[in-house]
Design a protein around this motif. Structure first.
Motif, mmCIF file in Angstrom:
data_model
loop_
_atom_site.group_PDB
_atom_site.id
_atom_site.type_symbol
_atom_site.label_atom_id
_atom_site.label_comp_id
_atom_site.label_asym_id
_atom_site.label_seq_id
_atom_site.Cartn_x
_atom_site.Cartn_y
_atom_site.Cartn_z
ATOM 1 N N ASP A 39 14.264 -6.663 -27.984
ATOM 2 C CA ASP A 39 12.968 -7.020 -28.543
ATOM 3 C C ASP A 39 12.203 -5.770 -29.001
ATOM 4 O O ASP A 39 11.044 -5.859 -29.391
ATOM 5 N N GLY A 40 12.866 -4.622 -28.876
ATOM 6 C CA GLY A 40 12.241 -3.379 -29.308
ATOM 7 C C GLY A 40 11.263 -2.804 -28.301
ATOM 8 O O GLY A 40 10.514 -1.878 -28.596
ATOM 9 N N GLN A 41 11.242 -3.364 -27.116
ATOM 10 C CA GLN A 41 10.308 -2.854 -26.107
ATOM 11 C C GLN A 41 10.989 -1.845 -25.186
ATOM 12 O O GLN A 41 12.213 -1.718 -25.198
ATOM 13 N N THR A 42 10.162 -1.154 -24.397
ATOM 14 C CA THR A 42 10.748 -0.205 -23.445
ATOM 15 C C THR A 42 10.679 -0.797 -22.043
ATOM 16 O O THR A 42 9.891 -1.699 -21.764
ATOM 17 N N ILE A 43 11.486 -0.222 -21.194
ATOM 18 C CA ILE A 43 11.516 -0.685 -19.800
ATOM 19 C C ILE A 43 10.665 0.247 -18.959
ATOM 20 O O ILE A 43 10.780 1.471 -19.065
ATOM 21 N N ASP A 44 9.784 -0.343 -18.170
ATOM 22 C CA ASP A 44 8.958 0.483 -17.287
ATOM 23 C C ASP A 44 9.713 0.723 -15.990
ATOM 24 O O ASP A 44 10.250 -0.223 -15.398
ATOM 25 N N GLN A 45 9.726 1.977 -15.574
ATOM 26 C CA GLN A 45 10.321 2.244 -14.262
ATOM 27 C C GLN A 45 9.384 1.669 -13.212
ATOM 28 O O GLN A 45 8.222 2.051 -13.123
ATOM 29 N N GLU A 46 9.887 0.738 -12.440
ATOM 30 C CA GLU A 46 9.009 0.081 -11.474
ATOM 31 C C GLU A 46 9.801 -0.504 -10.320
ATOM 32 O O GLU A 46 11.029 -0.571 -10.341
ATOM 33 N N ARG B 282 5.192 -2.942 -8.140
ATOM 34 C CA ARG B 282 4.294 -1.850 -8.470
ATOM 35 C C ARG B 282 4.983 -0.939 -9.496
ATOM 36 O O ARG B 282 6.185 -0.776 -9.500
ATOM 37 N N SER B 283 4.159 -0.362 -10.352
ATOM 38 C CA SER B 283 4.704 0.493 -11.405
ATOM 39 C C SER B 283 4.871 1.902 -10.881
ATOM 40 O O SER B 283 4.454 2.228 -9.770
ATOM 41 N N LYS B 284 5.492 2.739 -11.683
ATOM 42 C CA LYS B 284 5.727 4.133 -11.285
ATOM 43 C C LYS B 284 4.396 4.836 -11.014
ATOM 44 O O LYS B 284 4.275 5.631 -10.090
ATOM 45 N N GLU B 285 3.403 4.495 -11.824
ATOM 46 C CA GLU B 285 2.079 5.130 -11.668
ATOM 47 C C GLU B 285 1.475 4.772 -10.305
ATOM 48 O O GLU B 285 0.791 5.576 -9.693
ATOM 49 N N ASP B 286 1.764 3.541 -9.870
ATOM 50 C CA ASP B 286 1.199 3.101 -8.588
ATOM 51 C C ASP B 286 2.086 3.485 -7.413
ATOM 52 O O ASP B 286 1.791 3.147 -6.277
ATOM 53 N N ALA B 287 3.186 4.151 -7.717
ATOM 54 C CA ALA B 287 4.137 4.465 -6.647
ATOM 55 C C ALA B 287 3.432 5.271 -5.559
ATOM 56 O O ALA B 287 2.552 6.080 -5.841
ATOM 57 N N HIS B 288 3.816 5.007 -4.321
ATOM 58 C CA HIS B 288 3.221 5.720 -3.196
ATOM 59 C C HIS B 288 3.549 7.205 -3.280
ATOM 60 O O HIS B 288 4.635 7.584 -3.687
ATOM 61 N N ASP B 289 2.596 8.029 -2.892
ATOM 62 C CA ASP B 289 2.902 9.430 -2.641
ATOM 63 C C ASP B 289 3.091 9.523 -1.134
ATOM 64 O O ASP B 289 2.128 9.488 -0.377
ATOM 65 N N TYR B 290 4.340 9.598 -0.725
ATOM 66 C CA TYR B 290 4.630 9.498 0.704
ATOM 67 C C TYR B 290 4.341 10.786 1.483
ATOM 68 O O TYR B 290 4.415 10.806 2.691
ATOM 69 N N ARG B 291 4.052 11.868 0.762
ATOM 70 C CA ARG B 291 3.698 13.129 1.426
ATOM 71 C C ARG B 291 4.693 13.481 2.543
ATOM 72 O O ARG B 291 4.323 13.755 3.671
ATOM 73 N N TYR B 292 5.963 13.457 2.163
ATOM 74 C CA TYR B 292 7.002 13.833 3.123
ATOM 75 C C TYR B 292 6.775 15.246 3.633
ATOM 76 O O TYR B 292 6.472 16.156 2.862
ATOM 77 N N PHE B 293 6.924 15.444 4.914
ATOM 78 C CA PHE B 293 7.014 16.801 5.461
ATOM 79 C C PHE B 293 7.756 16.730 6.796
ATOM 80 O O PHE B 293 7.816 15.679 7.414
ATOM 81 N N PRO B 294 8.362 17.841 7.195
ATOM 82 C CA PRO B 294 9.174 17.815 8.420
ATOM 83 C C PRO B 294 8.335 17.390 9.619
ATOM 84 O O PRO B 294 7.225 17.886 9.803
#
Lengths: 487, 485
Positions: free
Chosen positions: A253-260, A275-287
């Motif tokens: 259809d000529g559209q793009t796929i959103d990473q989500e 949820r979309s990539k923009e809304d993806a959690h920032d998990y703040r990984y640390f040891p």
């Protein structure tokens, strides 16, 4: 369709699309206690009865690694022919949710306990190797229950802190069938190892499915969507099929796929955006500063290697070489450890060829019909091998054996006794058979005459009559021979 | 004996063991003095009736072989105590009563001591003046208008004012040593891994360490001997041979090499502090120690490093206070709303500030620039000490860059507040033991402390040096009981 029959492609107009799939499998480690606490892990307990102060994240409570779970993860790594990392690090994955008491999940991010490995799939057109990216240990969260009350959510922490292995595949899978084969193989390996019971109904095995599509022949990967937390192979396949087609439609259809991140709705058979990539959690990984890096010695790993049983691939090879099974038969018999154990017990004392046929044929069908696992089989391996020996030595015919088998399915009865009690023993005494045959010929004089005048098709009629009169017990081979002479 | 509360821990133990005093008499004396000292606001939770009962029970069947026989003691409210409210100085744990006991306090009770109550502290131990406590600030018994230091401000105030013969605090960046310095008392921050963190409300896990606070070095050594144990429940606890610190205590430090790090001569350091340090060096020489100039080149980076690492860990450690399981909950429209209201109302401003800093430095895109870099610098700071300890046995520095400041003086200037930890923070980053001993007074008559930093697991050595210097310094606290009407 392509030349290769098993190739899974989606056709739209003049375009053919290939589907690229990677799986993140969450496998619950078989262990009496949790990853960082001593609480029990048994499935199905009353809510919040298997929760320690550590699991509920009380102030000042600290995690202490369960060595057994570490061993289980390393064993699984060995089973996946993977690199075992002698040093790994536990990280905190930070996010808020009511069923995550600590406000973070202890997981492994940069330095997992197991590195790259592989899994071999037996597909109809040959073997396929699927790469394993990594395996890491992490805690499970608790369970939020939203449907018990219109206003409130209930939280059950029994699962909180249970050890999971997240096994991440490379994006090597290309069809729902391969996904099916991959999950089954992974499950099989872990069950052989005793590291995960693979029980999907109880949630011991679930997966996040990454799906993208690309035009056939393209080397670039398309944008992927992740379908979260699918808990059966069938749903995984349905979700992939739906999602791949959805993506193809968008492209056409000529559209793009959103990473989500998407959810699979099992009732509507569709995936929905979570949820979309923009809304993806920032998990703040640390040891995790409460835990030191996990270090294991070469000796530790070598000791575990010595505990590894024969795994399905090796077993299959042995079955083919030693017992002359076909790859198809061997595959079926090694698919889970209980089946292969059963098979090997049966053939200890009986003919391999017959045993293979009876197990794959009659036994599987009967178990299937009763919805039983091989471990619940009413017929023990010992009694099945007795039955096979009765066939082999001519005591009963294959046909009678089926009758005996049916009775055995009603309870683990000794086939010898059934044969004796019911008088099912095959009649192989030539004199007795001759008498029987004489009587049949006598009773069917007209047919005998027709036969002799050339209507040879009637031979079958006479065999049938003899078998009928003998109550099925007549030795069919002898009946043939004697009839041939008498007619 | 009317002067029970003036006795040191060692004297009290001796008198109880010699049956000159009963636990009840001692406990009653400290309870009475505590009751008369409410104005200091040193206690968050008092448990006097129980303490007196326990003392009575102890006296009925006294076990005089214990190290702290029937000794009453109040502890910082960061230690979880079974059946007694534990708040960490925060509204969010205002109603929290643990069903379990921290390993450190359990060790203390196992040696016969009796809990009198829980002492005030900065909220979640975040502060240097005890002004961030939900339960109000604490006054320094030295002067009504002075802060007692922080975060173990209730502890330092209570020991200096003799409301408890001894106490324990926790030290993440100076929270034992700085308040000890501000109140003319002795405070030891042990080697990281020496005292179990099990059951201590966490601030920054890789830095937190419990330690003793006392009126003198000997008492400090005795309590350290009691609280330091290997604990399987804390994965960072270290299994090393622990001394009987009080028994092995000696003033013979002849030939000990003591390093003087040039980087601790910071810009704008008051002359009084410089003079105190010089005096300290002379005392150490008098004790027979050899003074050696050393360099700890990354000292300047310690404070910024600390203020990345500590808030990062804190932002995650404090995530569990979400109103779901225990503690304070504000009602909300939905889960997120409940979280936001609970944490906005439940945490004070300083805690919120540090959670935000910590969340920021761990965020994707900032992690490498802040947290990861801070970890690298932390390693360099540790290397500095490792290198220095090839030449010296211990390091002598001032404990703080100034004497106690006035209540309210720095509350609106967090950076100036943070600067208070400049001499103590490197020790936490390197996981080393450090002790602050009172060493003199400034022009206003406020106490000043000197810090002796040791090698890892070498508490005995710094206790010995402190013990020897203590005698030469012969410090006397000027406390006139102004708060007792």
């Amino acid at each position: 369709m392509s030349k290769n029959k098993s190739e899974y492609l989606i056709n739209r107009h003049d375009n053919q699309y290939e589907v690229v799939i990677g799986l993140e499998v969450h496998a619950q480690v078989t262990s009496e206690s949790k990853l960082f606490s001593t609480s029990a892990t048994k499935f199905g307990g009353e809510p919040n009865t298997q929760v320690s102060l550590v699991d509920a994240a009380f102030p000042g409570m600290l995690p202490v690694i369960n060595e057994y779970c570490v061993k289980q993860a390393i064993k699984t790594g060995i089973g996946l022919k993977a690199k075992i990392n002698k040093r790994s690090v536990f990280d905190r994955k930070n996010y808020f949710y009511a069923d995550l008491p600590q406000g973070y999940q202890i997981s492994q991010f940069k330095d997992p306990i197991v590195g790259e490995g592989k899994v071999i799939l037996d597909m109809p057109d040959g073997q396929k190797e699927v790469g394993i990216e990594r395996l890491h240990l992490e805690q499970d969260a608790g369970k939020s229950i939203h449907d018990l009350d219109p206003k409130n959510t209930f939280v059950d922490l029994n699962r909180s802190g249970v050890a999971l292995m997240e096994i991440v595949s490379k994006p090597d899978l290309r069809s729902p069938d391969e996904v099916n084969a991959y999950i089954k193989k992974l499950r099989s390996i872990m069950r052989y190892l005793g590291t995960c019971d693979g029980n999907m109904q109880e949630g011991s095995l679930r997966a996040d499915v990454n799906v993208s599509v690309r035009k056939k022949g393209s080397k670039e990967f398309g944008t992927r969507c992740e379908i979260k937390n699918v808990n059966s192979i069938k749903f995984m396949q349905m979700a992939i099929e739906y999602e791949a087609n959805r993506q193809v439609d968008l492209i056409e259809d000529g559209q793009t796929i959103d990473q989500e991140t998407r959810l699979f709705d099992t009732k509507k058979n569709e995936t929905r955006s979570m949820r979309s990539k923009e809304d993806a959690h920032d998990y703040r990984y640390f040891p995790d500063p409460d835990l030191l890096p996990l270090e294991v010695s070469d000796d530790f790993i070598e000791n575990l290697k010595s505990e590894i049983p024969e795994l399905p691939d090796e077993k299959k090879k042995r079955f083919i070489e030693k017992f002359k099974l076909s790859p198809y038969e061997a595959n079926i018999l090694v698919s889970d450890i209980e089946t292969s154990n059963y098979f090997e017990n049966v053939i200890k004392k009986s003919d391999v060829k017959l045993a293979t046929n009876w197990i794959i044929g009659e036994l599987f069908a009967a178990l299937n019909e009763k919805n039983l696992e091989i471990t619940e089989s009413p017929i023990s391996a010992g009694n099945l091998s007795k039955l096979i020996n009765l066939i082999k030595d001519g005591t009963i015919s294959g046909k009678i054996a089926k009758t005996v088998f049916e009775q055995m399915m009603e309870g683990d009865k000794d086939p010898q006794k059934i044969v004796e009690e019911k008088g099912l023993k095959q009649e192989s005494d030539p004199k007795a058979l001759e008498a029987l045959i004489d009587k049949v010929i006598d009773d069917n004089r007209d047919k005998a005459t027709e036969y002799k005048s050339g209507k040879v098709k009637l031979f079958g009629f006479f065999v049938g009559q003899v078998m009928k009169v003998s109550g099925g017990k007549a030795n069919p081979q002898l009946v043939n021979e004697i009839l041939m002479k008498k007619l | 004996m009317s002067d029970i509360t003036k006795q040191s821990l060692s004297e009290l133990v001796e008198n109880i063991k010699g049956k000159k005093l009963s636990s009840s008499e001692v406990t009653k004396a400290f309870v009475e003095r505590s009751e008369k000292s409410k104005e200091l606001n040193a206690y968050i939770t008092e448990d006097y009736a129980n303490a007196l009962n326990k003392a009575k029970k102890f006296d009925e069947k006294p076990n005089l072989n214990l190290k702290l026989p029937g000794i009453p003691m109040a502890v910082k409210d960061l230690f979880c105590t079974r059946d007694l409210r534990t708040t960490a100085g925060s509204k969010i744990l205002n109603n929290f009563v643990p069903t379990y006991e921290s390993t450190v306090t359990q060790n203390i009770w196992n040696e016969g001591a009796i809990l009198m109550g829980k002492l005030n502290c900065d909220e979640f131990a975040m502060g240097s003046s005890n002004e961030t406590s939900f339960f109000g600030n604490v006054q320094n018994p030295i002067d009504k208008n002075l802060v007692p230091g922080g975060s173990s401000g209730g502890s330092s105030s209570a020991v200096a004012a003799q409301l408890t013969p001894i106490t324990i605090g926790t030290d993440t960046g100076g929270s034992i040593r700085q308040p000890a310095s501000f109140t003319g008392t002795v405070g030891l921050k042990p080697t990281y891994g020496s005292c179990s963190r099990y059951g201590i409300v966490a601030f920054a896990s890789s830095l937190d360490q419990a330690g003793p606070m006392a009126q003198n070095v000997k008492d400090c050594a005795l309590l350290q001997e009691v609280i330091s144990t290997y604990d399987e429940k804390d994965s960072t606890s270290i299994d090393f041979k622990r001394n009987e610190y009080s028994k092995e205590l000696t003033k013979d430090i002849k030939g000990k090499k003591i390093g003087i790090p040039k980087e601790y001569r910071v810009d704008g350091m008051p002359k009084e502090i410089e003079d105190l340090w010089k005096k300290g060096i002379e005392y150490a020489k008098d004790c027979g120690a050899e003074i050696i100039d050393i360099s700890l080149p990354h000292t300047n980076y310690a404070l910024p490093t600390y203020y990345i690492v500590a808030p990062a860990e804190a932002s995650s450690n404090l995530a569990r206070y979400d109103g779901v399981k225990y503690g304070f909950r504000a009602e909300g429209e939905n889960l997120i709303d409940m979280y936001e209201k609970t944490r906005s109302k439940g945490f004070g401003a300083e805690v919120q500030r540090r959670i935000m800093i910590g969340t920021y430095v761990l965020s994707s895109g900032y992690y490498d620039a802040y947290y990861l870099k801070a970890q690298k610098v932390r390693k360099l700071i540790k290397n500095d000490f490792d290198y220095a300890y090839k030449k010296v046995d211990a390091i002598l520095t001032p404990s703080t860059p100034s004497s106690a400041f006035k209540i309210g003086e720095k509350t609106n200037d967090p950076v100036s507040m943070y600067l208070n930890d400049i001499f103590t923070v490197p020790v936490n980053l390197a996981g080393l033991p450090g002790i602050s001993i009172p060493a003199g007074h400034d022009a206003k008559g406020y106490p000043l402390g000197l810090q002796i930093i040791g090698k890892a697991f070498d508490e005995q050595n710094i206790l010995n040096i402190a013990y020897a210097m203590e005698e030469k310094i012969n410090f006397k606290n000027n406390i006139n009981d102004w708060w007792i009407k």
